[in-house]
Design a protein around this motif. Structure first.
Motif, PDB file in Angstrom:
ATOM      1  N   LEU A  60      30.460  20.270  70.397  1.00  0.00           N
ATOM      2  CA  LEU A  60      29.944  20.341  69.033  1.00  0.00           C
ATOM      3  C   LEU A  60      30.918  21.204  68.242  1.00  0.00           C
ATOM      4  CD1 LEU A  60      27.759  19.792  66.900  1.00  0.00           C
ATOM      5  CD2 LEU A  60      26.560  21.828  67.755  1.00  0.00           C
ATOM      6  N   ILE A  61      31.426  20.650  67.146  1.00  0.00           N
ATOM      7  CA  ILE A  61      32.432  21.329  66.329  1.00  0.00           C
ATOM      8  C   ILE A  61      31.824  21.654  64.968  1.00  0.00           C
ATOM      9  CG2 ILE A  61      34.777  21.186  65.387  1.00  0.00           C
ATOM     10  CD1 ILE A  61      34.642  20.934  68.480  1.00  0.00           C
ATOM     11  N   SER A  62      31.970  22.898  64.534  1.00  0.00           N
ATOM     12  CA  SER A  62      31.452  23.338  63.233  1.00  0.00           C
ATOM     13  C   SER A  62      32.399  22.881  62.120  1.00  0.00           C
ATOM     14  CB  SER A  62      31.324  24.860  63.202  1.00  0.00           C
ATOM     15  OG  SER A  62      32.593  25.457  63.013  1.00  0.00           O
ATOM     16  N   PRO A  63      31.962  22.960  60.868  1.00  0.00           N
ATOM     17  CA  PRO A  63      32.848  22.600  59.753  1.00  0.00           C
ATOM     18  C   PRO A  63      34.121  23.449  59.691  1.00  0.00           C
ATOM     19  CG  PRO A  63      30.580  22.646  59.005  1.00  0.00           C
ATOM     20  CD  PRO A  63      30.590  23.217  60.402  1.00  0.00           C
ATOM     21  N   LYS A  64      34.097  24.622  60.282  1.00  0.00           N
ATOM     22  CA  LYS A  64      35.289  25.475  60.306  1.00  0.00           C
ATOM     23  C   LYS A  64      36.262  25.058  61.408  1.00  0.00           C
ATOM     24  CE  LYS A  64      32.760  29.442  58.578  1.00  0.00           C
ATOM     25  NZ  LYS A  64      32.194  30.742  58.918  1.00  0.00           N
ATOM     26  N   SER A 109      42.028  17.845  61.592  1.00  0.00           N
ATOM     27  CA  SER A 109      41.102  16.719  61.421  1.00  0.00           C
ATOM     28  C   SER A 109      39.720  17.046  61.981  1.00  0.00           C
ATOM     29  CB  SER A 109      41.667  15.453  62.069  1.00  0.00           C
ATOM     30  OG  SER A 109      41.941  15.656  63.437  1.00  0.00           O
ATOM     31  N   MET A 110      39.585  18.196  62.626  1.00  0.00           N
ATOM     32  CA  MET A 110      38.307  18.618  63.201  1.00  0.00           C
ATOM     33  C   MET A 110      37.588  19.609  62.293  1.00  0.00           C
ATOM     34  SD  MET A 110      38.377  16.763  65.858  1.00  0.00           S
ATOM     35  CE  MET A 110      36.746  17.278  66.277  1.00  0.00           C
ATOM     36  N   THR A 111      38.009  19.713  61.032  1.00  0.00           N
ATOM     37  CA  THR A 111      37.371  20.658  60.105  1.00  0.00           C
ATOM     38  C   THR A 111      36.662  19.906  58.982  1.00  0.00           C
ATOM     39  OG1 THR A 111      39.351  20.858  58.733  1.00  0.00           O
ATOM     40  CG2 THR A 111      39.131  22.429  60.553  1.00  0.00           C
ATOM     41  N   GLY A 112      35.818  20.635  58.254  1.00  0.00           N
ATOM     42  CA  GLY A 112      35.198  20.101  57.056  1.00  0.00           C
ATOM     43  C   GLY A 112      33.795  19.562  57.223  1.00  0.00           C
ATOM     44  N   ARG A 113      33.341  19.361  58.466  1.00  0.00           N
ATOM     45  CA  ARG A 113      31.992  18.834  58.688  1.00  0.00           C
ATOM     46  C   ARG A 113      31.567  19.111  60.123  1.00  0.00           C
ATOM     47  NH1 ARG A 113      33.410  12.376  59.076  1.00  0.00           N
ATOM     48  NH2 ARG A 113      34.842  12.608  60.800  1.00  0.00           N
ATOM     49  N   TRP A 114      30.274  19.102  60.345  1.00  0.00           N
ATOM     50  CA  TRP A 114      29.756  19.146  61.705  1.00  0.00           C
ATOM     51  C   TRP A 114      30.102  17.822  62.364  1.00  0.00           C
ATOM     52  CZ3 TRP A 114      27.769  23.277  64.124  1.00  0.00           C
ATOM     53  CH2 TRP A 114      27.339  24.338  63.340  1.00  0.00           C
ATOM     54  N   GLN A 115      30.597  17.869  63.581  1.00  0.00           N
ATOM     55  CA  GLN A 115      30.923  16.645  64.293  1.00  0.00           C
ATOM     56  C   GLN A 115      30.943  16.869  65.789  1.00  0.00           C
ATOM     57  OE1 GLN A 115      35.120  15.324  63.798  1.00  0.00           O
ATOM     58  NE2 GLN A 115      35.296  17.136  62.489  1.00  0.00           N
ATOM     59  N   LEU A 116      30.928  15.760  66.506  1.00  0.00           N
ATOM     60  CA  LEU A 116      31.063  15.803  67.957  1.00  0.00           C
ATOM     61  C   LEU A 116      32.482  15.421  68.316  1.00  0.00           C
ATOM     62  CD1 LEU A 116      27.797  13.969  69.077  1.00  0.00           C
ATOM     63  CD2 LEU A 116      28.182  16.423  68.757  1.00  0.00           C
ATOM     64  N   LEU A 117      32.975  16.002  69.395  1.00  0.00           N
ATOM     65  CA  LEU A 117      34.261  15.648  69.974  1.00  0.00           C
ATOM     66  C   LEU A 117      33.945  15.198  71.392  1.00  0.00           C
ATOM     67  CD1 LEU A 117      37.356  15.617  69.718  1.00  0.00           C
ATOM     68  CD2 LEU A 117      37.354  17.998  70.477  1.00  0.00           C
ATOM     69  N   ASN A 118      34.101  13.901  71.650  1.00  0.00           N
ATOM     70  CA  ASN A 118      33.679  13.315  72.921  1.00  0.00           C
ATOM     71  C   ASN A 118      34.890  12.868  73.729  1.00  0.00           C
ATOM     72  OD1 ASN A 118      32.847  10.452  74.337  1.00  0.00           O
ATOM     73  ND2 ASN A 118      31.268  12.021  74.549  1.00  0.00           N
ATOM     74  N   VAL A 119      34.998  13.392  74.942  1.00  0.00           N
ATOM     75  CA  VAL A 119      36.079  13.036  75.861  1.00  0.00           C
ATOM     76  C   VAL A 119      35.578  11.877  76.721  1.00  0.00           C
ATOM     77  CG1 VAL A 119      37.580  13.855  77.704  1.00  0.00           C
ATOM     78  CG2 VAL A 119      36.877  15.425  75.874  1.00  0.00           C
ATOM     79  N   TRP A 120      36.303  10.745  76.710  1.00  0.00           N
ATOM     80  CA  TRP A 120      35.859   9.550  77.422  1.00  0.00           C
ATOM     81  C   TRP A 120      37.056   8.780  77.960  1.00  0.00           C
ATOM     82  CZ3 TRP A 120      37.048   4.465  75.943  1.00  0.00           C
ATOM     83  CH2 TRP A 120      37.765   4.352  74.743  1.00  0.00           C
ATOM     84  N   ALA A 121      36.773   7.842  78.852  1.00  0.00           N
ATOM     85  CA  ALA A 121      37.797   6.954  79.403  1.00  0.00           C
ATOM     86  C   ALA A 121      37.133   5.707  79.966  1.00  0.00           C
ATOM     87  CB  ALA A 121      38.592   7.672  80.497  1.00  0.00           C
ATOM     88  N   VAL A 129      34.144  28.596  73.296  1.00  0.00           N
ATOM     89  CA  VAL A 129      32.998  28.633  72.380  1.00  0.00           C
ATOM     90  C   VAL A 129      33.209  29.775  71.398  1.00  0.00           C
ATOM     91  CG1 VAL A 129      30.520  29.096  72.212  1.00  0.00           C
ATOM     92  CG2 VAL A 129      31.372  27.510  73.929  1.00  0.00           C
ATOM     93  N   GLY A 130      33.086  29.445  70.095  1.00  0.00           N
ATOM     94  CA  GLY A 130      33.318  30.425  69.037  1.00  0.00           C
ATOM     95  C   GLY A 130      34.768  30.489  68.587  1.00  0.00           C
ATOM     96  N   LYS A 131      35.620  29.693  69.216  1.00  0.00           N
ATOM     97  CA  LYS A 131      37.042  29.677  68.853  1.00  0.00           C
ATOM     98  C   LYS A 131      37.409  28.315  68.278  1.00  0.00           C
ATOM     99  CE  LYS A 131      38.263  33.094  72.275  1.00  0.00           C
ATOM    100  NZ  LYS A 131      38.911  33.379  73.522  1.00  0.00           N
ATOM    101  N   PRO A 132      38.518  28.249  67.551  1.00  0.00           N
ATOM    102  CA  PRO A 132      38.923  26.967  66.965  1.00  0.00           C
ATOM    103  C   PRO A 132      39.370  25.971  68.033  1.00  0.00           C
ATOM    104  CG  PRO A 132      40.386  28.755  66.253  1.00  0.00           C
ATOM    105  CD  PRO A 132      39.382  29.344  67.175  1.00  0.00           C
ATOM    106  N   VAL A 133      39.264  24.697  67.671  1.00  0.00           N
ATOM    107  CA  VAL A 133      39.814  23.646  68.523  1.00  0.00           C
ATOM    108  C   VAL A 133      41.300  23.961  68.704  1.00  0.00           C
ATOM    109  CG1 VAL A 133      40.354  21.176  68.626  1.00  0.00           C
ATOM    110  CG2 VAL A 133      38.133  21.929  67.754  1.00  0.00           C
ATOM    111  N   PRO A 134      41.810  23.871  69.931  1.00  0.00           N
ATOM    112  CA  PRO A 134      43.234  24.183  70.154  1.00  0.00           C
ATOM    113  C   PRO A 134      44.153  23.293  69.306  1.00  0.00           C
ATOM    114  CG  PRO A 134      42.078  23.896  72.241  1.00  0.00           C
ATOM    115  CD  PRO A 134      41.135  23.487  71.162  1.00  0.00           C
ATOM    116  N   ALA A 135      45.310  23.831  68.985  1.00  0.00           N
ATOM    117  CA  ALA A 135      46.298  23.088  68.194  1.00  0.00           C
ATOM    118  C   ALA A 135      46.777  21.863  68.967  1.00  0.00           C
ATOM    119  CB  ALA A 135      47.486  23.992  67.857  1.00  0.00           C
ATOM    120  N   PHE A 136      46.902  20.740  68.245  1.00  0.00           N
ATOM    121  CA  PHE A 136      47.419  19.515  68.844  1.00  0.00           C
ATOM    122  C   PHE A 136      47.922  18.596  67.747  1.00  0.00           C
ATOM    123  CE2 PHE A 136      43.050  18.381  67.832  1.00  0.00           C
ATOM    124  CZ  PHE A 136      43.133  17.074  67.378  1.00  0.00           C
ATOM    125  N   THR A 137      48.791  17.697  68.103  1.00  0.00           N
ATOM    126  CA  THR A 137      49.200  16.567  67.275  1.00  0.00           C
ATOM    127  C   THR A 137      49.278  15.376  68.213  1.00  0.00           C
ATOM    128  OG1 THR A 137      50.477  17.981  65.796  1.00  0.00           O
ATOM    129  CG2 THR A 137      50.978  15.618  65.753  1.00  0.00           C
TER     130      THR A 137
END
Length: 184
Positions: A143-147, A60-72, A38-46
């Motif tokens: 919850l991911i911030s625009p940053k 791809s997780m920057t520029g807008r408020w968005q949700l990141l949902n882990v599902w299966a 929390v308060g840190k960037p989404v970890p690096a991935f490709t």
């Protein structure tokens, strides 16, 4: 054993210690899992997309408020949560999905049959991104911030109550701002 022997009190001491340990967990929400991110960037991935030929990165997780949902598809709670994700998506909430340790044909079929609430679906077949995010299991929603910073982590089902109590207070003042850049 003599009645005045210190060993007579051992069962009582053990009981008191056990009661203290168990009592310390009472009143805690089991879905409140601490997140060091929390308060840190989404970890690096490709990672690849489930539905297109694209690759996605943490950018791809920057520029807008968005949700990141882990599902299966193997996750029963994900099936319960899915209709609410469709509701949020219909309201304009951008949701990026992470298909976590799943069979890809089953995941594609699931979204084709049940509807796709996700703007993107990232394939995390080996679970490495989940591990980097500190995922205990599916479902989990961030919850991911625009940053591109993680603002909140919720383990378990995302439903209307959780959305209203946990997510909405952290979002810009108008829910219509979800999906837009900060201050836009």
């Amino acid at each position: 054993m003599k009645a005045n022997s210190p060993w007579v009190f051992l069962p009582l001491a053990g009981f008191v210690l056990l009661a203290l340990v168990l009592g310390s967990g009472l009143g805690r929400d089991p879905q409140e899992l601490p997140s060091a991110l929390v308060g840190k960037p989404v970890p690096a991935f490709t990672l690849p997309s489930l539905l297109t030929e694209e690759n996605f990165t943490e950018q791809s997780m920057t520029g807008r408020w968005q949700l990141l949902n882990v599902w299966a598809t193997w996750c029963p709670t994900c099936h319960v949560e899915h209709p609410y994700l469709l509701t949020l998506a219909a309201q304009g909430v951008p949701i990026t999905g992470i298909n976590y340790k799943d069979e890809l044909p089953a995941a594609r079929e699931y979204l084709a049959n049940m509807g796709n609430p996700f703007t993107h679906v990232i394939v995390d077949e080996d679970g490495q991104l989940g591990l980097d995010l500190g995922v205990y299991g599916a479902p989990e929603t961030f919850l991911i911030s625009p940053k591109g910073e993680i603002v909140l982590r919720h383990a378990g089902e995302l439903n209307e109550r959780v959305w209203r109590e946990k997510f909405l207070p952290l979002l810009p003042s108008r829910t219509s701002d979800v999906g837009k850049e900060d201050g836009a």
